[in-house]
Design an enzyme around this catalytic site. Structure first.
Site, mmCIF file in Angstrom:
data_model
loop_
_atom_site.group_PDB
_atom_site.id
_atom_site.type_symbol
_atom_site.label_atom_id
_atom_site.label_comp_id
_atom_site.label_asym_id
_atom_site.label_seq_id
_atom_site.Cartn_x
_atom_site.Cartn_y
_atom_site.Cartn_z
ATOM 1 N N ASN A 47 0.878 -1.174 0.000
ATOM 2 C CA ASN A 47 0.000 0.000 0.000
ATOM 3 C C ASN A 47 0.912 1.220 0.000
ATOM 4 O OD1 ASN A 47 -1.788 2.049 0.412
ATOM 5 N ND2 ASN A 47 -2.525 1.351 2.430
ATOM 6 N N LYS B 222 0.245 4.212 -0.374
ATOM 7 C CA LYS B 222 -0.424 5.397 0.212
ATOM 8 C C LYS B 222 -0.143 6.618 -0.673
ATOM 9 C CE LYS B 222 -0.294 3.177 4.696
ATOM 10 N NZ LYS B 222 -0.320 3.303 6.140
ATOM 11 N N HIS C 270 -9.657 1.025 4.619
ATOM 12 C CA HIS C 270 -8.416 1.312 5.357
ATOM 13 C C HIS C 270 -8.707 2.325 6.467
ATOM 14 C CE1 HIS C 270 -4.347 2.483 6.328
ATOM 15 N NE2 HIS C 270 -3.948 1.388 5.714
ATOM 16 N N GLU D 115 -5.399 -5.055 10.354
ATOM 17 C CA GLU D 115 -4.434 -3.988 10.614
ATOM 18 C C GLU D 115 -4.812 -3.268 11.909
ATOM 19 O OE1 GLU D 115 -2.319 -2.624 6.814
ATOM 20 O OE2 GLU D 115 -4.120 -1.430 6.944
ATOM 21 N N GLY E 221 2.295 2.408 11.116
ATOM 22 C CA GLY E 221 3.253 3.511 11.119
ATOM 23 C C GLY E 221 3.902 3.786 12.466
ATOM 24 N N SER F 263 3.285 -1.858 10.304
ATOM 25 C CA SER F 263 4.731 -1.803 10.615
ATOM 26 C C SER F 263 5.511 -3.048 10.204
ATOM 27 C CB SER F 263 4.949 -1.519 12.106
ATOM 28 O OG SER F 263 4.469 -0.232 12.439
ATOM 29 N N GLY G 298 2.919 -1.000 4.263
ATOM 30 C CA GLY G 298 2.822 0.422 3.948
ATOM 31 C C GLY G 298 4.193 1.000 3.625
HETATM 32 P P1 13P Z 1 2.831 0.695 7.674
HETATM 33 O O1 13P Z 1 3.442 -0.556 7.104
HETATM 34 O O2 13P Z 1 3.495 1.952 7.169
HETATM 35 O O3 13P Z 1 2.713 0.623 9.162
HETATM 36 O O4 13P Z 1 1.341 0.790 7.110
HETATM 37 C C1 13P Z 1 0.524 -0.321 7.189
HETATM 38 C C2 13P Z 1 -0.689 -0.046 6.405
HETATM 39 O O5 13P Z 1 -1.480 0.811 6.740
HETATM 40 C C3 13P Z 1 -0.887 -0.833 5.176
HETATM 41 O O6 13P Z 1 -2.156 -0.642 4.661
#
Ligand code: 13P
Length: 227
Positions: A8, A10, A82, A148, A154, A190, A211
């Site tokens: 993802n 983002k 999400h 998640e 994050g 993470s 992410g």
């Molecule tokens: P991170 O891997 O940056 O923590 O994000 C996870 C996420 O939201 C994937 O959709």
């Protein structure tokens, strides 16, 4: 690699980042870039997903991308629900359900994100999120559930393998009761090149939703190579 790996991306990447990235990933993963960059990601070894989809059909809906449009251009997956959309954009369970139904109607695979905030009643929240998102959906063949926990996104924090395993079993039980089918369930929050070596030992997990670490192709490759 027999795990599902989804990146993802983002809204992290610039146009220059995208140009430096798209040819470097050669594995059969699923990458979900910002919608404006989708054309650069198409026609590679990986599959391409959107990070959101409209709950409407084609028509007068400014700013929306419909399932028909996505399918036509070559999108095969979409992330729905999400937490960054549920809480930043106030997306409701009912909108999430409509988006899922629209995507599945056009044969786009759905990656449904669910998860609790720190301190929330995990089982209650997850059950509600699952049942409302999947109202009128009884076939999970084209659905991937991404667990998640919001407190892990994050933050550099991950639950223990035991905690994840128990939650995955709980999700599986709810979905089996509803659809008499086993679901593909992945974990996100993470995930990185270091903790993947621990997380990969969770045997009821079908894969990972990544992410930040997925925006760096070398980092993503290290994760893929660990599996
Ligand atoms: P991170 O891997 O940056 O923590 O994000 C996870 C996420 O939201 C994937 O959709």
């Amino acid at each position: 690699m027999n795990k599902i790996i989804i990146g993802n991306l983002k809204a992290y990447m610039t146009y220059q980042d995208v140009k430096n990235y798209v040819d470097k990933i050669t594995d059969n993963v699923i990458l979900c870039p910002s919608a404006i960059y989708v054309p650069y990601f198409l026609n590679h070894n990986y599959k391409v997903g959107l990070q959101n989809i409209s709950c409407y059909d084609n028509g007068a809906h400014t700013g929306e991308i419909t399932a028909e449009q996505a399918k036509e251009i070559g999108i095969s997956y979409v992330i729905v629900g999400h937490s960054e959309r549920r809480y930043e954009q106030n997306e409701t369970d009912s909108q999430i359900n409509k988006k899922i139904v629209k995507a599945l109607e056009k044969n786009i695979n759905v990656i449904l994100c669910i998860g609790e905030k720190k301190g929330e009643n995990k089982e209650k929240i997850i059950k509600k999120q699952l049942l409302s998102a999947l109202e009128n959906v009884n076939d999970l063949s084209n659905v991937i559930i991404a667990y998640e926990p919001i407190w892990c996104i994050g933050t550099g924090i991950t639950p223990t393998n035991n905690e994840i395993q128990t939650t995955i079993d709980f999700i599986q039980t709810i979905l089996y009761e509803k659809c008499s089918q086993n679901a593909k369930i992945i974990y996100g929050g993470s995930v990185d090149k270091d903790n993947i070596n621990i997380l990969k030992n969770i045997d009821n997990l079908s894969g990972f939703l990544i992410g930040k670490a997925s925006t760096d192709c070398e980092h993503l490759k290290k994760i893929i190579d660990s599996l």
